[in-house]
Design a protein around this motif. Structure first.
Motif, mmCIF file in Angstrom:
data_model
loop_
_atom_site.group_PDB
_atom_site.id
_atom_site.type_symbol
_atom_site.label_atom_id
_atom_site.label_comp_id
_atom_site.label_asym_id
_atom_site.label_seq_id
_atom_site.Cartn_x
_atom_site.Cartn_y
_atom_site.Cartn_z
ATOM 1 N N HIS B 30 -65.993 5.755 -28.088
ATOM 2 C CA HIS B 30 -65.542 6.562 -27.713
ATOM 3 C C HIS B 30 -64.425 5.924 -26.522
ATOM 4 O O HIS B 30 -64.694 5.976 -25.769
ATOM 5 N N GLY B 31 -63.314 7.789 -26.562
ATOM 6 C CA GLY B 31 -62.712 7.503 -26.090
ATOM 7 C C GLY B 31 -61.563 5.938 -26.316
ATOM 8 O O GLY B 31 -60.013 6.666 -25.103
ATOM 9 N N CYS B 32 -61.833 5.344 -27.583
ATOM 10 C CA CYS B 32 -60.034 4.704 -27.307
ATOM 11 C C CYS B 32 -59.023 5.270 -27.521
ATOM 12 O O CYS B 32 -59.322 5.929 -29.361
ATOM 13 N N ASP B 33 -57.392 5.360 -27.851
ATOM 14 C CA ASP B 33 -56.457 5.869 -28.822
ATOM 15 C C ASP B 33 -56.330 4.585 -29.614
ATOM 16 O O ASP B 33 -54.826 4.289 -28.743
ATOM 17 N N ALA B 34 -56.244 5.158 -30.695
ATOM 18 C CA ALA B 34 -56.029 3.709 -32.188
ATOM 19 C C ALA B 34 -54.314 4.084 -31.629
ATOM 20 O O ALA B 34 -53.957 2.891 -31.722
ATOM 21 N N GLY B 35 -54.147 5.158 -31.359
ATOM 22 C CA GLY B 35 -52.371 5.595 -31.700
ATOM 23 C C GLY B 35 -51.535 4.230 -30.902
ATOM 24 O O GLY B 35 -51.134 3.978 -31.502
ATOM 25 N N GLU B 36 -52.164 4.913 -28.753
ATOM 26 C CA GLU B 36 -51.435 4.054 -28.383
ATOM 27 C C GLU B 36 -51.475 2.167 -29.491
ATOM 28 O O GLU B 36 -50.420 1.418 -28.899
ATOM 29 N N ALA B 37 -52.934 2.134 -29.445
ATOM 30 C CA ALA B 37 -53.329 0.497 -29.881
ATOM 31 C C ALA B 37 -51.662 0.243 -31.250
ATOM 32 O O ALA B 37 -51.375 -1.437 -30.771
ATOM 33 N N LEU B 38 -51.935 0.822 -31.647
ATOM 34 C CA LEU B 38 -51.222 0.432 -32.963
ATOM 35 C C LEU B 38 -49.716 0.568 -32.398
ATOM 36 O O LEU B 38 -49.150 -0.592 -33.017
ATOM 37 N N VAL B 39 -49.201 1.416 -31.408
ATOM 38 C CA VAL B 39 -47.507 0.713 -30.779
ATOM 39 C C VAL B 39 -47.756 -0.441 -31.168
ATOM 40 O O VAL B 39 -46.860 -1.379 -30.796
ATOM 41 N N HIS B 40 -48.813 -1.366 -30.111
ATOM 42 C CA HIS B 40 -48.792 -1.838 -29.338
ATOM 43 C C HIS B 40 -48.803 -3.323 -30.197
ATOM 44 O O HIS B 40 -47.597 -4.302 -30.140
ATOM 45 N N LEU B 41 -49.099 -3.249 -31.404
ATOM 46 C CA LEU B 41 -49.679 -4.623 -32.207
ATOM 47 C C LEU B 41 -48.677 -4.330 -32.944
ATOM 48 O O LEU B 41 -48.571 -5.695 -32.819
ATOM 49 N N ARG B 42 -48.408 -3.219 -33.345
ATOM 50 C CA ARG B 42 -46.720 -3.236 -33.780
ATOM 51 C C ARG B 42 -45.967 -4.023 -33.332
ATOM 52 O O ARG B 42 -44.837 -5.500 -33.992
ATOM 53 N N ARG B 43 -45.790 -3.733 -32.260
ATOM 54 C CA ARG B 43 -44.073 -4.299 -31.554
ATOM 55 C C ARG B 43 -44.669 -6.176 -31.313
ATOM 56 O O ARG B 43 -43.732 -6.676 -31.370
ATOM 57 N N ARG B 44 -46.460 -6.383 -31.341
ATOM 58 C CA ARG B 44 -46.435 -8.111 -31.126
ATOM 59 C C ARG B 44 -46.031 -8.166 -32.110
ATOM 60 O O ARG B 44 -46.010 -9.345 -32.077
ATOM 61 N N TYR B 45 -46.187 -7.980 -33.417
ATOM 62 C CA TYR B 45 -46.169 -8.706 -34.594
ATOM 63 C C TYR B 45 -44.846 -8.227 -35.290
ATOM 64 O O TYR B 45 -44.453 -8.952 -36.118
ATOM 65 N N ASP B 46 -43.346 -7.638 -34.133
ATOM 66 C CA ASP B 46 -41.796 -7.680 -34.807
ATOM 67 C C ASP B 46 -42.428 -8.511 -35.063
ATOM 68 O O ASP B 46 -42.062 -9.754 -34.204
ATOM 69 N N GLY B 47 -41.099 -9.426 -36.030
ATOM 70 C CA GLY B 47 -40.799 -10.673 -36.651
ATOM 71 C C GLY B 47 -41.970 -11.441 -36.512
ATOM 72 O O GLY B 47 -41.377 -12.308 -36.974
ATOM 73 N N ARG B 48 -43.243 -11.483 -36.975
ATOM 74 C CA ARG B 48 -43.659 -12.096 -36.953
ATOM 75 C C ARG B 48 -44.400 -12.717 -38.648
ATOM 76 O O ARG B 48 -43.630 -12.258 -39.353
ATOM 77 N N GLY B 49 -44.765 -13.593 -39.147
ATOM 78 C CA GLY B 49 -44.822 -14.533 -40.175
ATOM 79 C C GLY B 49 -45.823 -12.649 -40.890
ATOM 80 O O GLY B 49 -45.976 -12.776 -42.407
ATOM 81 N N VAL B 50 -46.479 -11.608 -40.425
ATOM 82 C CA VAL B 50 -47.151 -10.826 -40.603
ATOM 83 C C VAL B 50 -47.247 -9.467 -40.497
ATOM 84 O O VAL B 50 -46.765 -9.359 -38.600
ATOM 85 N N GLN B 51 -46.875 -8.177 -40.767
ATOM 86 C CA GLN B 51 -46.375 -7.475 -40.458
ATOM 87 C C GLN B 51 -47.704 -5.985 -40.118
ATOM 88 O O GLN B 51 -48.771 -5.925 -40.917
ATOM 89 N N VAL B 52 -47.132 -5.697 -38.893
ATOM 90 C CA VAL B 52 -48.075 -3.564 -39.758
ATOM 91 C C VAL B 52 -47.444 -2.992 -40.010
ATOM 92 O O VAL B 52 -45.849 -2.893 -39.626
ATOM 93 N N VAL B 53 -47.557 -2.941 -41.202
ATOM 94 C CA VAL B 53 -46.840 -1.727 -41.314
ATOM 95 C C VAL B 53 -47.448 -0.088 -41.774
ATOM 96 O O VAL B 53 -48.730 -0.127 -42.228
ATOM 97 N N LYS B 54 -46.879 0.614 -41.988
ATOM 98 C CA LYS B 54 -48.035 1.838 -42.121
ATOM 99 C C LYS B 54 -47.621 2.347 -43.910
ATOM 100 O O LYS B 54 -46.656 1.992 -44.251
ATOM 101 N N VAL B 55 -48.988 3.040 -44.474
ATOM 102 C CA VAL B 55 -49.453 3.240 -45.457
ATOM 103 C C VAL B 55 -49.057 4.166 -45.356
ATOM 104 O O VAL B 55 -50.195 5.707 -45.794
ATOM 105 N N GLY B 56 -47.905 5.664 -45.980
ATOM 106 C CA GLY B 56 -49.037 7.293 -46.621
ATOM 107 C C GLY B 56 -49.268 7.339 -44.509
ATOM 108 O O GLY B 56 -48.278 6.579 -43.427
ATOM 109 N N ASP B 57 -50.038 7.637 -44.311
ATOM 110 C CA ASP B 57 -50.377 8.045 -42.982
ATOM 111 C C ASP B 57 -51.591 7.339 -42.106
ATOM 112 O O ASP B 57 -52.236 7.127 -41.592
#
Lengths: 260, 201, 201
Positions: B30-57
C-alpha cells in the motif's frame, strides 16, 4: 511402503481403542527403520548416544503388543523383531570367543548409524524443501520471446563412401543372394494344397503314403520330406474337421479318410 | 523509491502480459507509486538490451528491437547421404557424362527425381551436354564443388575397380567362373573415354 | 563489450530456460565473449529486482527471492510431493550417483515405482551412469532443472552437505556381517565414493 494390514475382528472396546491408537501410529510408519527412529525419540537423547538395547526392548514390546491385539504385522517388521531379539541376546550375554561374526556392539553401532543417517536425510529433505523455489519464491521470465529455430541440413559423404558405393553397384550382379537349395523339400503349404484337392476322393480309409506326390516316393530325402509334409498337412485338416486319421498300433501304417 | 523500482522490475519481468499502473500498484504494498518507479526504471533500462515499453496504457519489458536478430537459433545438421544418392553420385563420377537411363541400368533400379535433385542442390552434379543418341537425353557430370568436397583434383583420380579390390574395399570376391570382372573390360574403356570429355563444356 | 553485454542481457531476458555460455555464443555474432559479458551483466543486476543466476554451467534471469510476495499471480501450484518422494529426492541429491538399492538401504523400505517416476517426470532426477558393481545397477543423479528449481548453483551448494560428509553420514557403510536390512554386500563396496564423483562427468 507400510504394507501393514490390520484385522479387527472381535475386540473389546478398550482393546479396539488401544488397537486404533496403534493403527494410527503404525500407519504413519514407513517400515521398521522408521518405527525404530520414532521409538528412539522417546529416549530424548542425541541419536549418537542412543541405547540400542533399550530400543530393541521398545521395538519388541511394540511387536508383542501388536501380536496381543492380533494385528497382522508385515513380514519386514517381524524380520526386524527377530533380528533385534538376536541383537539383544548378543548385547546381554558375555561374548563367546568361539562364536563367529560381528560383535553385538558392532551390530548396535551400525543400527545407530543407520538411524542417524536416516534422520540426517530427513533433516536435509526438510531444509531442501524450505529453500526458495522457482515458481513459488522466485520467478522466470513470464513472457518468453520465441526463439526462431532455423535448421540447416548439410549432407556429407566421404571419398570412401563414394568408392564403396561404386564398388557395390558394380559388383552387385556378380552374386546371387545365398539361398538354401531346396529341391528336396516338399513344404507343408504345398502338401496342404495338394491334400485339399485330394480328400474329396478319400471316402474310404487309405494309407497316408499313397497320398505322396508323384516323383517323391523313391529318393529317400524327397520321400522323407514329402511324408513329413503330408502328415503335417493331414493333421491340419483333422484340426479343421475335414479328415480322420487312425493307426492300429505303433509304427503301423497311418490311414486317413474324409470326414463328413 | 529504489525498492519500488525493484518491485516494478520484478513484476514486469515475471508477468505474462503488460501491466497497467493500476495493476502494478494493486500488487505492490500500500502507498507505492508505480508511476514514479516506472519513470526511474525506464531510465535505468535506457539503451540496455532490454527496454521498458508502453503498450496502450500498460507497461512491459521487451528485448531491444535492434537485438531481434539474436532471437533465432540456427542449427546445422549434418547427415549422411542416402545409399541411393551416394550410389548415383558414384556412377556419375565414374561414368560421366552419363544419362539417367544409363545410371538406372547400372544400378538396376530407377533413379528417383529426389535423388538427382538432392545432388543438383548440393552442387555436386550438374547437367552436361545432351547425348547424340535418339531422344537426345540430358547427361550428368560432376562439378568442381564435388571435386573439392572429396579432395580430388580430377575425376580421373578416382580409383578403378581393380584398385578398389586391391585396397580391400570390395569385400566380396566373385565366385570363380562367374561373370567376367566388371570394370576391367570394355566397361572401363568406355569410362575413360567418358572422362576425357570432362569439363569440356 | 557493452554491446555484448546488451546481447547477453537480451538473450537471457527473453528465455525462461537457463542458457550456457556455449549456447549464448552460438547465437551471438562470431568472436563474442559471452563469459566476460556475463561478468559485467551480473554485476549490473546485483541488488536489482531481477538477478542473473548461475544454474549448473548455465545462466538464467530470475526475480529476486525477497520479492516473491509480489508474485501471487504468477505462482504455479506445484503438486504436493509425498514424504517418500521428498526423502528420495534428498537422498539422490546428497548421495548421488546413487542406486535404488542404496536409497532403499537408507530409507529402510523399498522405493515405489511411482516415487521415482514422479521425480523423473518433474525432471529433477535422471539416470546417471551405471555402477561398476555386479549387476551394473543404474544410478540416479539430480538435474540442472532441480538446481534451477531450488536456486542452487551446483549440487555442492546443497545445504549442510559439508557437515553431513564430515559426520560420515553420506557414507554407505557396509553392515557388519549380515543384517536383515536392505542392500547387502557388493553393492556398497564402492558406494563410499558418493558425492565425491559429483558432476565429474
Amino acid at each position: 511402503m507400510a504394507d501393514t494390514t490390520f484385522e479387527e475382528d472381535t475386540l473389546s472396546v478398550t482393546e479396539r481403542m488401544a488397537a486404533e491408537a496403534l493403527i494410527v501410529d503404525v500407519d504413519g510408519f514407513e517400515g521398521p527403520l522408521d518405527l525404530l527412529l520414532t521409538l528412539s525419540r522417546t529416549q530424548k537423547v542425541d541419536l549418537r548416544k542412543i541405547s540400542v538395547l533399550q530400543l530393541a526392548h521398545q521395538y519388541l514390546a511394540f511387536v508383542e503388543q501388536a501380536k496381543a491385539l492380533r494385528l497382522e504385522l508385515a513380514a519386514d517388521y517381524l524380520v526386524m523383531a527377530a533380528w533385534l531379539a538376536f541383537l539383544k541376546s548378543r548385547l546381554l550375554l558375555p561374548p563367546d570367543p568361539a562364536e563367529e561374526g560381528p560383535s553385538g556392539e558392532e551390530l548396535a553401532a551400525h543400527l545407530a548409524f543407520q538411524l542417524e543417517r536416516l534422520q540426517a536425510m530427513r533433516d536435509a529433505a526438510a531444509r531442501l524443501m524450505a529453500r526458495d523455489q522457482l515458481g513459488r519464491d522466485f520467478f522466470a521470465r513470464g513472457q518468453t520471446h520465441e526463439v526462431k529455430r532455423t535448421r540447416r541440413i548439410t549432407y556429407t559423404a566421404t571419398l570412401l563412401d563414394l568408392m564403396q558405393a561404386y564398388a557395390r553397384t558394380r559388383t552387385r550382379d556378380e552374386f546371387r543372394p545365398f539361398t538354401m537349395d531346396r529341391d528336396a523339400v516338399f513344404t507343408m503349404e504345398q502338401a496342404l494344397e495338394r491334400m485339399r484337392g485330394l480328400i474329396g476322393y478319400a471316402g474310404e480309409w487309405g494309407d497316408l503314403m499313397s497320398f505322396l506326390p508323384e516323383g517323391w516316393e523313391t529318393d529317400p530325402a524327397r520321400r522323407r520330406s514329402a511324408t513329413a509334409a503330408t502328415f503335417a498337412a493331414s493333421l491340419e485338416l483333422v484340426k479343421e474337421g475335414r479328415l480322420e486319421l487312425r493307426q492300429s498300433e505303433t509304427f503301423a501304417p497311418i490311414q486317413l479318410r474324409k470326414k463328413d | 523509491m529504489a525498492e519500488q523500482e525493484r518491485m516494478v522490475e520484478a513484476i514486469l519481468f515475471a508477468a505474462s502480459e503488460p501491466a497497467s499502473i493500476k495493476e502494478l500498484e494493486s500488487r505492490m504494498p500500500h502507498g507505492c507509486d508505480a508511476g514514479e518507479a516506472l519513470v526511474h526504471l525506464r531510465r535505468r533500462y535506457d539503451g540496455r538490451g532490454v527496454q521498458v515499453v508502453k503498450v496502450g496504457d500498460a507497461y512491459a519489458m521487451r528485448t531491444a528491437p535492434d537485438l531481434g536478430f539474436l532471437m533465432q537459433k540456427e542449427t546445422v545438421e549434418t547427415r549422411k547421404l542416402s545409399r541411393a544418392a551416394i550410389e548415383t553420385l558414384a556412377i556419375i563420377a565414374y561414368h560421366q557424362p552419363v544419362t539417367r537411363a544409363e545410371i538406372e541400368e547400372i544400378r538396376g533400379v530407377s533413379v528417383s527425381r529426389g535423388t538427382v535433385d538432392q545432388l543438383l542442390e548440393l552442387e555436386w552434379i550438374r547437367f552436361g551436354r545432351r547425348k547424340m543418341t535418339p531422344g537426345r537425353p540430358v547427361t550428368f557430370v560432376v562439378t568442381p564443388t564435388f571435386l573439392d568436397h572429396f579432395g580430388l583434383e580430377n575425376a580421373r583420380d578416382l580409383p578403378g575397380l581393380k584398385e578398389l579390390r586391391a585396397a580391400g574395399l570390395l569385400e566380396n570376391r566373385p565366385p570363380p567362373g562367374a561373370l567376367p570382372l566388371m570394370g576391367e573390360g570394355e566397361e572401363e574403356e568406355e569410362a575413360t573415354t567418358g572422362q576425357s570429355e570432362l569439363f569440356e563444356d
